[in-house]
Design a protein around this motif. Structure first.
Motif, PDB file in Angstrom:
ATOM      1  N   ALA A 108      -6.838  20.828   9.379  1.00 51.31           N
ATOM      2  CA  ALA A 108      -5.960  21.493   8.415  1.00 51.31           C
ATOM      3  C   ALA A 108      -5.666  22.897   8.913  1.00 51.31           C
ATOM      4  N   LEU A 109      -4.413  23.269   8.889  1.00 50.72           N
ATOM      5  CA  LEU A 109      -4.001  24.587   9.374  1.00 50.72           C
ATOM      6  C   LEU A 109      -3.795  25.559   8.225  1.00 50.72           C
ATOM      7  N   ASN A 110      -3.972  25.068   7.040  1.00 46.17           N
ATOM      8  CA  ASN A 110      -3.688  25.853   5.851  1.00 46.17           C
ATOM      9  C   ASN A 110      -4.969  26.306   5.161  1.00 46.17           C
ATOM     10  N   GLY A 111      -6.109  26.077   5.776  1.00 46.83           N
ATOM     11  CA  GLY A 111      -7.376  26.469   5.186  1.00 46.83           C
ATOM     12  C   GLY A 111      -7.966  25.409   4.268  1.00 46.83           C
ATOM     13  N   GLY A 112      -7.241  24.336   4.003  1.00 44.47           N
ATOM     14  CA  GLY A 112      -7.739  23.269   3.140  1.00 44.47           C
ATOM     15  C   GLY A 112      -8.241  22.109   3.965  1.00 44.47           C
ATOM     16  N   LYS A 113      -7.862  20.936   3.579  1.00 44.25           N
ATOM     17  CA  LYS A 113      -8.265  19.721   4.277  1.00 44.25           C
ATOM     18  C   LYS A 113      -7.065  18.781   4.323  1.00 44.25           C
ATOM     19  N   MET A 114      -6.879  18.146   5.450  1.00 42.65           N
ATOM     20  CA  MET A 114      -5.823  17.133   5.544  1.00 42.65           C
ATOM     21  C   MET A 114      -6.233  15.945   4.681  1.00 42.65           C
ATOM     22  N   MET A 115      -5.276  15.465   3.875  1.00 42.76           N
ATOM     23  CA  MET A 115      -5.560  14.340   2.991  1.00 42.76           C
ATOM     24  C   MET A 115      -4.396  13.357   3.010  1.00 42.76           C
ATOM     25  N   ILE A 116      -4.731  12.087   2.871  1.00 42.49           N
ATOM     26  CA  ILE A 116      -3.712  11.048   2.837  1.00 42.49           C
ATOM     27  C   ILE A 116      -3.010  11.096   1.487  1.00 42.49           C
ATOM     28  N   ASP A 117      -1.671  11.086   1.532  1.00 46.69           N
ATOM     29  CA  ASP A 117      -0.857  11.152   0.310  1.00 46.69           C
ATOM     30  C   ASP A 117      -0.373   9.781  -0.135  1.00 46.69           C
ATOM     31  N   GLN A 118       0.336   9.130   0.748  1.00 47.37           N
ATOM     32  CA  GLN A 118       0.957   7.855   0.405  1.00 47.37           C
ATOM     33  C   GLN A 118       0.593   6.812   1.436  1.00 47.37           C
ATOM     34  N   ILE A 119       0.529   5.574   0.942  1.00 46.06           N
ATOM     35  CA  ILE A 119       0.123   4.469   1.807  1.00 46.06           C
ATOM     36  C   ILE A 119       1.077   3.312   1.589  1.00 46.06           C
ATOM     37  N   ARG A 120       1.457   2.682   2.671  1.00 46.04           N
ATOM     38  CA  ARG A 120       2.221   1.435   2.575  1.00 46.04           C
ATOM     39  C   ARG A 120       1.553   0.411   3.479  1.00 46.04           C
ATOM     40  N   VAL A 121       1.110  -0.671   2.855  1.00 43.57           N
ATOM     41  CA  VAL A 121       0.511  -1.764   3.605  1.00 43.57           C
ATOM     42  C   VAL A 121       1.657  -2.619   4.120  1.00 43.57           C
ATOM     43  N   LEU A 122       1.822  -2.644   5.437  1.00 41.71           N
ATOM     44  CA  LEU A 122       2.960  -3.334   6.033  1.00 41.71           C
ATOM     45  C   LEU A 122       2.741  -4.841   6.104  1.00 41.71           C
ATOM     46  N   ASN A 123       1.550  -5.237   6.529  1.00 36.76           N
ATOM     47  CA  ASN A 123       1.242  -6.662   6.643  1.00 36.76           C
ATOM     48  C   ASN A 123      -0.275  -6.826   6.631  1.00 36.76           C
ATOM     49  N   HIS A 124      -0.784  -7.892   7.172  1.00 36.10           N
ATOM     50  CA  HIS A 124      -2.214  -8.172   7.141  1.00 36.10           C
ATOM     51  C   HIS A 124      -3.001  -7.432   8.220  1.00 36.10           C
ATOM     52  N   LYS A 125      -2.330  -6.592   8.998  1.00 38.49           N
ATOM     53  CA  LYS A 125      -3.012  -5.861  10.066  1.00 38.49           C
ATOM     54  C   LYS A 125      -2.676  -4.372  10.124  1.00 38.49           C
ATOM     55  N   TRP A 126      -1.541  -3.969   9.575  1.00 35.15           N
ATOM     56  CA  TRP A 126      -1.066  -2.602   9.771  1.00 35.15           C
ATOM     57  C   TRP A 126      -0.801  -1.883   8.461  1.00 35.15           C
ATOM     58  N   ILE A 127      -1.003  -0.571   8.518  1.00 32.20           N
ATOM     59  CA  ILE A 127      -0.740   0.331   7.405  1.00 32.20           C
ATOM     60  C   ILE A 127      -0.034   1.549   7.964  1.00 32.20           C
ATOM     61  N   ILE A 128       0.889   2.092   7.197  1.00 30.15           N
ATOM     62  CA  ILE A 128       1.474   3.384   7.534  1.00 30.15           C
ATOM     63  C   ILE A 128       1.157   4.322   6.367  1.00 30.15           C
ATOM     64  N   ALA A 129       0.779   5.547   6.704  1.00 31.43           N
ATOM     65  CA  ALA A 129       0.395   6.508   5.668  1.00 31.43           C
ATOM     66  C   ALA A 129       0.884   7.890   6.081  1.00 31.43           C
ATOM     67  N   ASN A 130       1.127   8.721   5.082  1.00 27.40           N
ATOM     68  CA  ASN A 130       1.420  10.111   5.415  1.00 27.40           C
ATOM     69  C   ASN A 130       0.303  10.993   4.877  1.00 27.40           C
ATOM     70  N   PHE A 131       0.162  12.159   5.476  1.00 24.74           N
ATOM     71  CA  PHE A 131      -0.925  13.067   5.121  1.00 24.74           C
ATOM     72  C   PHE A 131      -0.397  14.486   5.107  1.00 24.74           C
ATOM     73  N   THR A 132      -1.140  15.357   4.430  1.00 25.41           N
ATOM     74  CA  THR A 132      -0.742  16.757   4.327  1.00 25.41           C
ATOM     75  C   THR A 132      -1.951  17.620   3.997  1.00 25.41           C
ATOM     76  N   ASP A 133      -1.819  18.902   4.283  1.00 23.15           N
ATOM     77  CA  ASP A 133      -2.820  19.861   3.825  1.00 23.15           C
ATOM     78  C   ASP A 133      -2.209  20.790   2.781  1.00 23.15           C
ATOM     79  N   GLY A 134      -1.052  20.432   2.305  1.00 23.75           N
ATOM     80  CA  GLY A 134      -0.350  21.232   1.314  1.00 23.75           C
ATOM     81  C   GLY A 134       0.830  21.977   1.907  1.00 23.75           C
ATOM     82  N   LYS A 135       0.765  22.251   3.196  1.00 26.90           N
ATOM     83  CA  LYS A 135       1.860  22.952   3.864  1.00 26.90           C
ATOM     84  C   LYS A 135       2.390  22.154   5.051  1.00 26.90           C
TER      85      LYS A 135
END
Length: 165
Positions: A108-135
């Motif tokens: 995290a570059l913002n002094g916090g912690k990187m955290m996963i925001d959103q998740i999309r399960v694509l199929n039975h093997k893959w996931i795509i997710a986005n993450f942020t530390d607020g900035k």
């Protein structure tokens, strides 16, 4: 005789006045009908575009992937319970103690912690997710595996952090 003529004039006057008012209302209604038809056409196009967008977005979703659903069902899993379980397991990784997230390879570059925001399960093997530390934010491409003892194993295949402005 005067009363008859006066009554006749009054009836003619009422008829002409009523006809004029009725024609005026019919003109107003016709204008509004044309306006409503234009809006209905515009909204119909909007609805059609939104349906196309929903179809495109649902294309990469485990719930619309028959092979992925069959994969889970063949192994005896209920997909309606499994997908929320997978998402919950990923979100629980946000609660791990420490400054670094177990899956996100960026600090995290913002002094916090990187955290996963959103998740999309694509199929039975893959996931795509986005993450942020607020900035700052980025995305993860994660593969996952459900072991025989019903444990989830996650592996980050690819990750990137969007450039700073």
């Amino acid at each position: 005789m005067y009363l008859f003529i006066f009554t006749l004039l009054l009836v003619v006057f009422q008829y002409v006045n009523s006809k004029r008012v009725l024609d005026s209302y019919e003109g107003i209604i016709a204008k509004k009908d044309r306006l409503f038809e234009k809006e209905a056409l515009k909204f119909g196009d909007t609805i059609s575009a939104l349906r196309d967008q929903v179809l495109n977005l649902s294309e990469f979703s485990v719930m619309n992937s028959e092979p992925a659903l069959t994969y889970f069902e063949d192994r005896g899993y209920r997909v309606s319970e499994l997908i929320p379980f997978i998402k919950d397991e990923l979100y629980e990784l946000n609660l791990v103690k420490g400054e670094e997230h177990p899956l996100i390879p960026y600090p995290a570059l913002n002094g916090g912690k990187m955290m996963i925001d959103q998740i999309r399960v694509l199929n039975h093997k893959w996931i795509i997710a986005n993450f942020t530390d607020g900035k700052y934010w980025g995305e993860l491409f994660v593969s996952y595996e459900l072991t025989e003892d019903e444990q989830l194993n996650f592996k980050v295949v690819e990750a990137f952090l969007y450039p700073f402005n």
